[in-house]
Design a protein around this motif. Structure first.
Motif, PDB file in Angstrom:
ATOM      1  N   LEU A  55       0.832  -1.199   0.000  1.00  0.00           N
ATOM      2  CA  LEU A  55       0.000   0.000   0.000  1.00  0.00           C
ATOM      3  C   LEU A  55       0.871   1.254   0.000  1.00  0.00           C
ATOM      4  CD1 LEU A  55      -2.990   0.684  -0.029  1.00  0.00           C
ATOM      5  CD2 LEU A  55      -2.970   0.716   2.458  1.00  0.00           C
ATOM      6  N   ALA A  56       1.928   1.238   0.804  1.00  0.00           N
ATOM      7  CA  ALA A  56       2.844   2.378   0.835  1.00  0.00           C
ATOM      8  C   ALA A  56       3.514   2.578  -0.517  1.00  0.00           C
ATOM      9  CB  ALA A  56       3.893   2.176   1.926  1.00  0.00           C
ATOM     10  N   GLU A  57       3.892   1.487  -1.159  1.00  0.00           N
ATOM     11  CA  GLU A  57       4.510   1.591  -2.482  1.00  0.00           C
ATOM     12  C   GLU A  57       3.536   2.225  -3.476  1.00  0.00           C
ATOM     13  OE1 GLU A  57       6.656  -1.250  -5.866  1.00  0.00           O
ATOM     14  OE2 GLU A  57       5.748  -2.132  -4.080  1.00  0.00           O
ATOM     15  N   SER A  58       2.272   1.833  -3.396  1.00  0.00           N
ATOM     16  CA  SER A  58       1.263   2.406  -4.279  1.00  0.00           C
ATOM     17  C   SER A  58       1.108   3.906  -4.037  1.00  0.00           C
ATOM     18  CB  SER A  58      -0.079   1.699  -4.058  1.00  0.00           C
ATOM     19  OG  SER A  58      -1.106   2.305  -4.812  1.00  0.00           O
ATOM     20  N   ALA A  96      -4.300   1.419  11.822  1.00  0.00           N
ATOM     21  CA  ALA A  96      -3.379   0.580  11.055  1.00  0.00           C
ATOM     22  C   ALA A  96      -2.629   1.401  10.021  1.00  0.00           C
ATOM     23  CB  ALA A  96      -4.162  -0.549  10.369  1.00  0.00           C
ATOM     24  N   PHE A  97      -3.317   2.322   9.389  1.00  0.00           N
ATOM     25  CA  PHE A  97      -2.655   3.186   8.403  1.00  0.00           C
ATOM     26  C   PHE A  97      -1.568   4.006   9.084  1.00  0.00           C
ATOM     27  CE2 PHE A  97      -1.899   6.725   5.635  1.00  0.00           C
ATOM     28  CZ  PHE A  97      -2.079   6.218   4.357  1.00  0.00           C
ATOM     29  N   GLY A  98      -1.894   4.591  10.239  1.00  0.00           N
ATOM     30  CA  GLY A  98      -0.922   5.429  10.931  1.00  0.00           C
ATOM     31  C   GLY A  98       0.292   4.690  11.452  1.00  0.00           C
ATOM     32  N   THR A  99       0.095   3.467  11.927  1.00  0.00           N
ATOM     33  CA  THR A  99       1.201   2.718  12.527  1.00  0.00           C
ATOM     34  C   THR A  99       1.986   1.858  11.526  1.00  0.00           C
ATOM     35  OG1 THR A  99      -0.307   0.924  13.142  1.00  0.00           O
ATOM     36  CG2 THR A  99       0.100   2.640  14.793  1.00  0.00           C
ATOM     37  N   LEU A 153       6.210   4.209   6.249  1.00  0.00           N
ATOM     38  CA  LEU A 153       6.838   3.813   4.980  1.00  0.00           C
ATOM     39  C   LEU A 153       6.668   4.865   3.893  1.00  0.00           C
ATOM     40  CD1 LEU A 153       5.569   0.103   4.964  1.00  0.00           C
ATOM     41  CD2 LEU A 153       7.748   0.971   5.802  1.00  0.00           C
ATOM     42  N   LEU A 154       5.990   5.962   4.210  1.00  0.00           N
ATOM     43  CA  LEU A 154       5.772   7.014   3.227  1.00  0.00           C
ATOM     44  C   LEU A 154       6.882   8.062   3.237  1.00  0.00           C
ATOM     45  CD1 LEU A 154       1.921   7.601   3.655  1.00  0.00           C
ATOM     46  CD2 LEU A 154       3.079   6.183   1.975  1.00  0.00           C
TER      47      LEU A 154
END
Length: 306
Positions: free
Chosen positions: A264-267, A297-300, A305-306
């Motif tokens: 998801l971070a890569e996307s 979950a997005f935050g942690t 990774l962004l």
């Protein structure tokens, strides 16, 4: 530079394009829970929409649930401590700039300088007509409103603006905004909106541009600013596809990007590569609990990774 991430609030606007079914029965406590979770999870902003009234012909698609953005963001400002408060977008042409400035200056003052004023031209003709505003001139009204709001939200207690539509001076307004300059982000993806954002805004909020269209839009913004010798920082935004962190175990729709944190971070890093500074995420969910779990979950997992 890291890619920043914000979120459009659920519940406060319930267009059938993006609202989840659980939102129909949700209310203030749900908004508070989402706002507090996003604040803790490192989200850059909470966003709230603006419509005064929806005509019958559009109600089945847009619904008539549209909370007032100033009241909503002020309510959440008192329950959060760090996250910024974005109107995405305020249809400022529906109101006199002094009225808009009074409302948003108070919000910025009460939130200790967390306001981002997102503005747009609007698209619902009946809304303008009911309020006695010329729908056909909404673009020029927005252009002048931005100039008038720059003056009215500036440091002067007695702001001054002289234009074709609005003319005021010698009228004091307090409280003043906590920020020395309230950032103005301009919404819209039409050629006129992109030009307005480039020349008059501190940032751009696209409306539904797919990924493949963004590079050309960003290049145009940069070219317009360079040609007009506009200086200063400028924030380019994007609205992501619907997202889900991990394996959902239910049908989240074919457009939803449902992947583990690294994928998801890569996307999302692809947005940064094309020149985007902040993304507004849309998370699929079946309940408030699932949404807050996903925000955490997005935050942690994803954000580092962004």
């Amino acid at each position: 530079m890291s890619l920043r991430y914000g979120i459009q609030l659920p519940v406060q606007s319930q267009s059938t394009i993006y609202a989840e079914t659980w939102e129909a029965d949700a209310g203030p406590e749900d908004l508070l829970a989402v706002a507090r979770t996003a604040d803790r999870a490192g989200f850059a902003y909470l966003a709230s929409c603006d419509h005064v009234a929806i005509p019958r012909r559009l109600a089945s698609a847009m619904s008539t649930v549209w909370y007032d953005p100033v009241a909503t963001l002020a309510f959440l400002a008192a329950a959060t401590g760090r996250i910024r408060l974005l109107s995405h977008v305020a249809v400022v042409g529906l109101r006199h700039p002094l009225l808009t400035a009074k409302q948003f200056a108070t919000l910025d003052h009460l939130s200790n300088g967390r306001l981002i004023l997102g503005v747009g031209a609007g698209h619902v003709r009946e809304e303008f007509e009911a309020l006695g505003v010329d729908f056909e001139r909404r673009g020029s009204a927005l252009d002048e409103s931005i100039d008038a709001l720059r003056a009215a939200l500036g440091p002067d207690e007695f702001p001054e603006h002289h234009g074709r539509l609005y003319d005021f001076e010698g009228l004091g307004q307090r409280p003043r905004p906590a920020q020395e300059q309230v950032p103005v982000w301009v919404g819209g993806s039409s050629p006129a909106a992109v030009r307005r954002a480039a020349l008059k805004g501190d940032g751009w909020l696209p409306q539904g541009d797919p990924r493949e269209r963004l590079p050309a839009q960003i290049a145009r913004i940069r070219r317009l600013r360079e040609e007009a010798a506009v200086e200063g920082p400028f924030v380019i935004g994007a609205i992501t596809e619907p997202l889900y962190v991990g394996k959902p175990g239910w049908d989240v729709g074919r457009r939803t990007v449902a992947k583990d944190a690294e994928e998801l971070a890569e996307s999302l890093r692809a947005y940064r590569a094309m020149g985007v500074h902040q993304v507004q995420v849309r998370i699929r969910c079946r309940s408030r609990a699932e949404l807050t779990d996903q925000i955490e979950a997005f935050g942690t997992e994803v954000a580092p990774l962004l």
